[in-house]
Design an enzyme around this catalytic site. Structure first.
Site, PDB file in Angstrom:
ATOM      1  N   GLY A  12      -2.007 -12.326  -2.206  1.00  9.92           N
ATOM      2  CA  GLY A  12      -1.187 -11.345  -2.914  1.00  9.92           C
ATOM      3  C   GLY A  12      -0.051 -10.841  -2.045  1.00  9.92           C
ATOM      4  O   GLY A  12      -0.258 -10.517  -0.862  1.00  9.92           O
ATOM      5  N   GLY A  15       3.072  -4.789  -2.625  1.00  8.17           N
ATOM      6  CA  GLY A  15       3.237  -3.844  -1.516  1.00  8.17           C
ATOM      7  C   GLY A  15       2.059  -3.889  -0.554  1.00  8.17           C
ATOM      8  O   GLY A  15       2.233  -3.835   0.665  1.00  8.17           O
ATOM      9  N   ALA A  16       0.842  -4.018  -1.090  1.00  6.28           N
ATOM     10  CA  ALA A  16      -0.350  -4.035  -0.225  1.00  6.28           C
ATOM     11  C   ALA A  16      -0.345  -5.280   0.649  1.00  6.28           C
ATOM     12  O   ALA A  16      -0.577  -5.202   1.862  1.00  6.28           O
ATOM     13  CB  ALA A  16      -1.616  -3.988  -1.085  1.00  6.28           C
ATOM     14  N   GLY A  17      -0.074  -6.441   0.056  1.00 11.60           N
ATOM     15  CA  GLY A  17      -0.103  -7.700   0.802  1.00 11.60           C
ATOM     16  C   GLY A  17       0.986  -7.753   1.861  1.00 11.60           C
ATOM     17  O   GLY A  17       0.722  -8.079   3.027  1.00 11.60           O
ATOM     18  N   HIS A 240      -0.931   5.590 -19.090  1.00 10.96           N
ATOM     19  CA  HIS A 240       0.240   6.419 -18.795  1.00 10.96           C
ATOM     20  C   HIS A 240       0.664   7.080 -20.097  1.00 10.96           C
ATOM     21  O   HIS A 240       0.784   6.412 -21.122  1.00 10.96           O
ATOM     22  CB  HIS A 240       1.375   5.578 -18.219  1.00 10.96           C
ATOM     23  N   ARG A 284      -2.220  12.961 -15.730  1.00  9.63           N
ATOM     24  CA  ARG A 284      -1.931  11.945 -16.740  1.00  9.63           C
ATOM     25  C   ARG A 284      -3.004  11.850 -17.820  1.00  9.63           C
ATOM     26  O   ARG A 284      -2.684  11.646 -18.987  1.00  9.63           O
ATOM     27  CB  ARG A 284      -1.784  10.588 -16.056  1.00  9.63           C
ATOM     28  N   HIS A 351      -2.013   1.492 -17.718  1.00  5.39           N
ATOM     29  CA  HIS A 351      -1.029   1.613 -16.641  1.00  5.39           C
ATOM     30  C   HIS A 351      -1.601   1.260 -15.271  1.00  5.39           C
ATOM     31  O   HIS A 351      -0.983   0.553 -14.492  1.00  5.39           O
ATOM     32  CB  HIS A 351      -0.540   3.065 -16.633  1.00  5.39           C
ATOM     33  N   ARG A 391      -6.049   8.730 -11.107  1.00  7.49           N
ATOM     34  CA  ARG A 391      -5.095   8.673  -9.988  1.00  7.49           C
ATOM     35  C   ARG A 391      -3.925   9.614 -10.251  1.00  7.49           C
ATOM     36  O   ARG A 391      -3.382   9.661 -11.361  1.00  7.49           O
ATOM     37  CB  ARG A 391      -4.563   7.245  -9.842  1.00  7.49           C
ATOM     38  N   LEU A 397       1.410   3.973  -4.365  1.00  4.96           N
ATOM     39  CA  LEU A 397       2.230   3.376  -3.301  1.00  4.96           C
ATOM     40  C   LEU A 397       1.714   3.856  -1.947  1.00  4.96           C
ATOM     41  O   LEU A 397       1.660   3.096  -0.979  1.00  4.96           O
ATOM     42  CB  LEU A 397       3.705   3.749  -3.480  1.00  4.96           C
TER      43      LEU A 397
HETATM   44  C1  FAD Z   1       5.452   0.512 -14.467  1.00  4.77           C
HETATM   45  C2  FAD Z   1       4.705   1.076 -13.294  1.00  4.77           C
HETATM   46  C3  FAD Z   1       5.297   2.010 -12.452  1.00  4.77           C
HETATM   47  C4  FAD Z   1       4.613   2.515 -11.349  1.00  4.77           C
HETATM   48  N1  FAD Z   1       5.214   3.452 -10.554  1.00  4.77           N
HETATM   49  C5  FAD Z   1       4.536   3.937  -9.488  1.00  4.77           C
HETATM   50  C6  FAD Z   1       5.135   4.913  -8.642  1.00  4.77           C
HETATM   51  O1  FAD Z   1       6.270   5.338  -8.839  1.00  4.77           O
HETATM   52  N2  FAD Z   1       4.414   5.375  -7.587  1.00  4.77           N
HETATM   53  C7  FAD Z   1       3.152   4.946  -7.311  1.00  4.77           C
HETATM   54  O2  FAD Z   1       2.557   5.409  -6.346  1.00  4.77           O
HETATM   55  N3  FAD Z   1       2.570   4.001  -8.094  1.00  4.77           N
HETATM   56  C8  FAD Z   1       3.229   3.487  -9.158  1.00  4.77           C
HETATM   57  N4  FAD Z   1       2.629   2.539  -9.948  1.00  4.77           N
HETATM   58  C9  FAD Z   1       1.404   1.887  -9.473  1.00  4.77           C
HETATM   59  C10 FAD Z   1       1.764   0.866  -8.375  1.00  4.77           C
HETATM   60  O3  FAD Z   1       2.985   0.247  -8.694  1.00  4.77           O
HETATM   61  C11 FAD Z   1       0.712  -0.223  -8.201  1.00  4.77           C
HETATM   62  O4  FAD Z   1      -0.567   0.320  -8.190  1.00  4.77           O
HETATM   63  C12 FAD Z   1       0.933  -0.976  -6.897  1.00  4.77           C
HETATM   64  O5  FAD Z   1       2.258  -1.458  -6.858  1.00  4.77           O
HETATM   65  C13 FAD Z   1      -0.053  -2.126  -6.730  1.00  4.77           C
HETATM   66  O6  FAD Z   1       0.308  -2.850  -5.581  1.00  4.77           O
HETATM   67  P1  FAD Z   1      -0.560  -4.094  -5.104  1.00  4.77           P
HETATM   68  O7  FAD Z   1       0.117  -4.642  -3.906  1.00  4.77           O
HETATM   69  O8  FAD Z   1      -1.970  -3.701  -5.000  1.00  4.77           O
HETATM   70  O9  FAD Z   1      -0.468  -5.147  -6.313  1.00  4.77           O
HETATM   71  P2  FAD Z   1       0.769  -5.942  -6.948  1.00  4.77           P
HETATM   72  O10 FAD Z   1       2.081  -5.369  -6.625  1.00  4.77           O
HETATM   73  O11 FAD Z   1       0.402  -6.128  -8.385  1.00  4.77           O
HETATM   74  O12 FAD Z   1       0.687  -7.345  -6.223  1.00  4.77           O
HETATM   75  C14 FAD Z   1      -0.331  -8.272  -6.494  1.00  4.77           C
HETATM   76  C15 FAD Z   1       0.022  -9.585  -5.835  1.00  4.77           C
HETATM   77  O13 FAD Z   1      -1.067 -10.481  -5.980  1.00  4.77           O
HETATM   78  C16 FAD Z   1      -0.608 -11.751  -6.381  1.00  4.77           C
HETATM   79  N5  FAD Z   1      -1.701 -12.416  -7.081  1.00  4.77           N
HETATM   80  C17 FAD Z   1      -2.446 -11.946  -8.107  1.00  4.77           C
HETATM   81  N6  FAD Z   1      -3.390 -12.839  -8.431  1.00  4.77           N
HETATM   82  C18 FAD Z   1      -3.243 -13.894  -7.600  1.00  4.77           C
HETATM   83  C19 FAD Z   1      -3.908 -15.124  -7.443  1.00  4.77           C
HETATM   84  N7  FAD Z   1      -4.938 -15.504  -8.208  1.00  4.77           N
HETATM   85  N8  FAD Z   1      -3.485 -15.980  -6.471  1.00  4.77           N
HETATM   86  C20 FAD Z   1      -2.431 -15.652  -5.686  1.00  4.77           C
HETATM   87  N9  FAD Z   1      -1.752 -14.494  -5.799  1.00  4.77           N
HETATM   88  C21 FAD Z   1      -2.171 -13.622  -6.729  1.00  4.77           C
HETATM   89  C22 FAD Z   1       0.616 -11.455  -7.226  1.00  4.77           C
HETATM   90  O14 FAD Z   1       1.468 -12.581  -7.241  1.00  4.77           O
HETATM   91  C23 FAD Z   1       1.232 -10.292  -6.435  1.00  4.77           C
HETATM   92  O15 FAD Z   1       1.999 -10.801  -5.380  1.00  4.77           O
HETATM   93  C24 FAD Z   1       3.292   2.071 -11.079  1.00  4.77           C
HETATM   94  C25 FAD Z   1       2.669   1.160 -11.937  1.00  4.77           C
HETATM   95  C26 FAD Z   1       3.357   0.684 -13.054  1.00  4.77           C
HETATM   96  C27 FAD Z   1       2.638  -0.254 -13.986  1.00  4.77           C
END
Ligand code: FAD
Length: 572
Positions: A12, A15-17, A240, A284, A351, A391, A397
């Site tokens: 992944g 942001g986390a990855g 949301h 929320r 959401h 949450r 983030l």
């Molecule tokens: C519209 C929206 C707005 C938001 N705004 C905010 C905000 O303003 N502030 C806040 O704190 N939070 C916000 N959130 C929540 C926040 O954006 C997410 O919780 C956060 O970005 C998740 O990050 P992540 O790195 O865990 O996952 P993601 O960003 O979803 O990344 C997941 C990664 O895993 C990869 N992946 C998935 N499955 C596989 C697989 N089988 N094999 C290989 N790769 C895979 C994908 O390609 C991607 O790169 C918002 C959420 C939404 C829906």
């Protein structure tokens, strides 16, 4: 066959990855990141509103007040060690983001500007609303992701873009890599590493209307489930309150922070009666339930009374374009309206998913109370659990960035996991995936199965739930599962095979959906984002705990990690 073994392999590139890849590379580890989409197409780019940190730039603030609000929103089942760590590290995370070039909106005195967001207070809830969210217009996630990606590239992180993780390679509770599909070159191959971090994001795409990217299909839950790992707190799905009606495009909370009001068909500002103190800026779950209730009681707008209105007309078009440009653009693109002179039709949409792969405080994945050596989970894929039953806006983030540091610290502290390649194990999994191809009689439509699943979940496992609805949903989803078992992927080409990708994603969505229903049935109470018509009150004596749903859908309780006495306690 991949020969190289990395110190850390991250599944992944959200942001986390990306953030954990940077920390690992900065600590001289060899790092690879695989992602089914390009990193800058990961869901995190869509995060709009901001990221919380108790900087106190506008009025005084304290990480303990932030922790208090986080625990309160989690309705007693957030793990306090995780909350304390996250809230305490927030100011430092903001400094680090600025250091890699993230530009936050500033005040005239040069300090970072901070918004008020729902459920955020000062002085342990006794003071005013807290100005805690740091933001980059309403494109915070986008700006953070671009800088993280640039930094990771500059540190030599190896990216395997368009690689789809199919299965974890695990033997004797020891993880040594992942089997993946190279979508572009059309190969299935293993990648080996001493430590594997699952950062695959959330599972809100199991619902028909969701604000998240189409990639959020809960693949991490699928990987975990196939490895026999139970899923935690799956019943807690955040809806949301304000998404554009029918299409689910988010209108961020920043709109309400800028004074937007919610109105029903009679023009009443109904939040005054649901939450007199916080009104539109209540948490929320409270606002989403209020909107859903207005719609349910026939006070919604439009011919079908299916939405309420968000009124931003007190702001000028220029102000919205300058400060909330994504909202302006989305209103123009999807509704063909100017939000400064027309109200926005909105309804709640799925959401964020609080549940996921259970980890301890050190982000180590736990199976049957035992740690799987070399396997970690972070971000929305994980249940660490910092958000409990609900949450707070702008805490995700912060969660993904703070725990991406914790996970690398934890890898460094663990004894090295030098598991040898197990080629027989790889071959067994390869054969299993080869078995998905073949001829089928054409009676099963894959995309129809997916949309049926999403409709069932939205209609029966939404904001309000009841035993009758949940039992019905379980039966209908089980039927979909039976149909999918009979399905064969007819196109045997491996390059950019959309049918195969849809098939695998649906295979991953089903365990998330069934665990969500099973845990929602088991939790015979209402708490945070989980609301039962038939059990409208919280029941602390039986359910002040996490739920743990096993692969055969039996649900058990898992204890909440409490710290006693916790420093954010008012009385401490
Ligand atoms: C519209 C929206 C707005 C938001 N705004 C905010 C905000 O303003 N502030 C806040 O704190 N939070 C916000 N959130 C929540 C926040 O954006 C997410 O919780 C956060 O970005 C998740 O990050 P992540 O790195 O865990 O996952 P993601 O960003 O979803 O990344 C997941 C990664 O895993 C990869 N992946 C998935 N499955 C596989 C697989 N089988 N094999 C290989 N790769 C895979 C994908 O390609 C991607 O790169 C918002 C959420 C939404 C829906």
């Amino acid at each position: 066959m991949q020969k190289k073994k990395y110190d850390v392999l991250i599944i992944g590139s959200g942001g986390a990855g990306l953030s954990s890849a940077i920390t690992a590379a900065q600590n001289n580890m060899s790092v690879a990141v695989i992602s089914k989409v390009h990193p800058l197409k990961s869901h995190t780019v869509a995060a709009q509103g901001g990221i919380n940190a108790s900087l106190g730039n506008i009025s005084s603030d304290d990480w303990r007040w932030h922790a208090h609000d986080t625990i309160k929103a989690g309705r007693g089942i957030a793990d306090e060690d995780s909350v304390r760590y996250m809230c305490q590290s927030a100011p430092n995370i903001i400094k680090k983001l600025e250091k890699i070039g993230v530009e936050f909106d500033k005040l005239e005195n040069g300090k970072i500007n901070q918004k008020i967001y729902g459920g955020q207070s000062t002085n342990f809830g006794d003071g005013d609303l807290a100005h805690r969210a740091c933001f980059s217009k309403d494109r915070t996630g986008y700006n953070i992701m671009h800088k993280l990606y640039k930094k990771a590239m500059s540190l030599g992180v190896k990216f395997y873009n368009y690689y789809f993780a199919l299965d974890l390679l695990i033997e004797n509770e020891n993880c040594y890599g992942t089997l993946c599909w190279d979508i572009d070159k059309g190969k299935i191959l293993p990648i080996f590493a001493n430590n594997i971090i699952i950062a695959t994001g959330g599972y809100s795409q199991i619902y028909a209307t969701a604000t998240s990217a189409a990639t959020c299909t809960g693949d991490g839950n699928g990987l975990a489930n196939r490895a026999g790992i139970s899923l935690q707190d799956m019943e807690f799905v955040q809806f949301h309150p304000t998404a554009i009606s029918r299409i689910g495009v988010l209108i961020t909370e920043a709109a309400r922070s800028a004074g937007a009001k919610l109105l029903n068909r009679d023009g009443d500002q109904f939040m005054l009666s649901y939450s007199p103190q916080f009104k539109e800026l209540a948490t929320r779950d409270v606002v989403a339930r209020a909107i859903a209730t207005e719609i349910m009681m026939g006070r919604g707008c439009g011919d079908n009374k299916e939405y309420v209105l968000l009124d931003l007309t007190h702001l000028s078009a220029k102000y919205i374009q300058d400060h909330l440009p994504t909202i302006f653009e989305n209103c123009q693109s999807f509704l063909k309206i100017d939000p400064s002179n027309k109200m926005i039709p909105i309804a709640p949409a799925a959401h964020y998913t609080m549940g996921g792969i259970p980890t301890n405080f050190n982000c180590q994945v736990v199976k049957n109370s035992k740690i799987i050596k070399g396997l970690y989970a972070i971000g929305e894929a994980a249940c660490t659990s910092v958000h409990g039953a609900g949450r707070l806006g702008c805490n995700s983030l912060l969660d993904i960035l703070s725990f991406s540091e914790k996970v690398i610290e934890s890898i460094q502290k663990s004894s090295p996991n030098y598991m040898e390649f197990n080629l027989a194990g790889v071959e067994k999994l390869l054969n299993r995936w080869q078995g998905v191809f073949g001829k089928h009689d054409g009676s099963i439509d894959l995309l129809k199965l997916k949309s049926n699943l999403q409709t069932i979940m939205s209609q029966n496992v939404g904001i309000f739930r009841s035993e009758k609805q949940l039992l019905k949903a379980f039966e209908l989803v089980s039927d979909i599962e039976k149909s999918l078992k009979k399905y064969k992927v007819t196109d045997s080409a491996l390059e950019w095979n959309i049918e195969l990708q849809n098939y695998i994603e649906l295979c991953n969505m089903l365990p998330s959906a069934k665990a969500t229903i099973s845990a929602a049935l088991w939790r015979k109470e209402s708490r945070g984002a989980h609301w039962r018509f038939d059990y409208p009150l919280s029941n602390d004596s039986d359910f002040l705990c996490h739920s743990l749903c096993s692969t055969n859908h039996t649900v058990n309780k898992n204890d909440v990690r409490k710290i006693s006495p916790f420093h954010c306690d008012k009385k401490a």
